[in-house]
Design an enzyme around this catalytic site. Sequence first.
Site, PDB file in Angstrom:
ATOM      1  N   VAL A 171      -5.582   8.655   3.627  1.00  0.00           N
ATOM      2  CA  VAL A 171      -6.099   8.932   2.352  1.00  0.00           C
ATOM      3  C   VAL A 171      -5.754   7.763   1.436  1.00  0.00           C
ATOM      4  CG1 VAL A 171      -6.125  10.556   0.371  1.00  0.00           C
ATOM      5  CG2 VAL A 171      -5.810  11.389   2.883  1.00  0.00           C
ATOM      6  N   LYS A 172      -6.704   7.304   0.568  1.00  0.00           N
ATOM      7  CA  LYS A 172      -6.426   6.294  -0.599  1.00  0.00           C
ATOM      8  C   LYS A 172      -6.427   7.189  -1.824  1.00  0.00           C
ATOM      9  CE  LYS A 172      -9.208   3.148  -1.397  1.00  0.00           C
ATOM     10  NZ  LYS A 172      -9.933   1.732  -1.555  1.00  0.00           N
ATOM     11  N   THR A 173      -5.465   7.075  -2.709  1.00  0.00           N
ATOM     12  CA  THR A 173      -5.613   7.725  -3.938  1.00  0.00           C
ATOM     13  C   THR A 173      -4.894   6.629  -4.941  1.00  0.00           C
ATOM     14  OG1 THR A 173      -5.228  10.008  -5.106  1.00  0.00           O
ATOM     15  CG2 THR A 173      -3.403   8.788  -3.686  1.00  0.00           C
TER      16      THR A 173
END
Length: 257
Positions: A171-173
């Site tokens: 996940v990229k956040t």
Amino acid sequence: MDFGMKNRLSRIFRPKTGKTVMLAVDHGYFQGPTSGLKDLKKTVTPLLPHTDCLYITRGMLRTCIDPNTDTPVCLRVSGGPSILGDLSHEDITTSIEEALRLNAAGIGMSIFVGAKNEDRTISNLGRLINDAERYGMPVLAITAVGKEMGRDTRYLGLACRIAAEIGAHMVKTYYCEDFHKVVEACPVPIVIAGGKKLPEMEALQMTENAIKEGASGVDMGRNIFQSDNPVGMIKAVRAIVHKGATVKEAFEIYSKK
Ligand code: R5P
């Protein structure tokens, strides 16, 4: 996990440290010629040797990147609306066959939790993962943050957890206060986007904070390619991510011209 999936993930996250410095240069897919990426080839070529994995669209990969590179690629496979429209209308734009043809180590798309089309983007993520699992292709889910959406622990924690529940492999956040709470509730690796350009010291501090709080690396764009010393900046980010350098040590690396 099958060999193909494991092997691709090991091309993104360096096995020695379990972390990654991804360079994000996909901004043009909705922003057009973003500052620093107008001549993408010129910007990216000197950064490639310092990049663990390049995050890019297929069009720019084909036209601007030397196929002899040994830097792995993660392909942005979603798009649709431009900055002039509602960004949450995104759909899948690049097929799994294209990703395989282009020898991608991973593929990525955005989800828009809390936006008008959140359900469509989350269902699209599910469909993309169904296809990707068939071929051992890891999927990066990106928690897009629209104008009306927050950037706090509760919002980012919700979006990251949903991405993991749907089956995203990473996940990229964004970094936020109490970021460790976002990490703790998300069972797959999280990398942080850099967001808008910050003074270099602040960007390095954010990187150090994120790593200390459990991030598995960065997928950073503007804070590297819009820096006055992009090669120095990516080397500095690498020192923090892979070697545990302090912000002061990293800043010295950035400052060397
Ligand atoms: C945004 O949706 C793009 O996917 C970028 O890859 C991401 O925001 C990382 O770039 P930056 O560090 O410039 O925010």
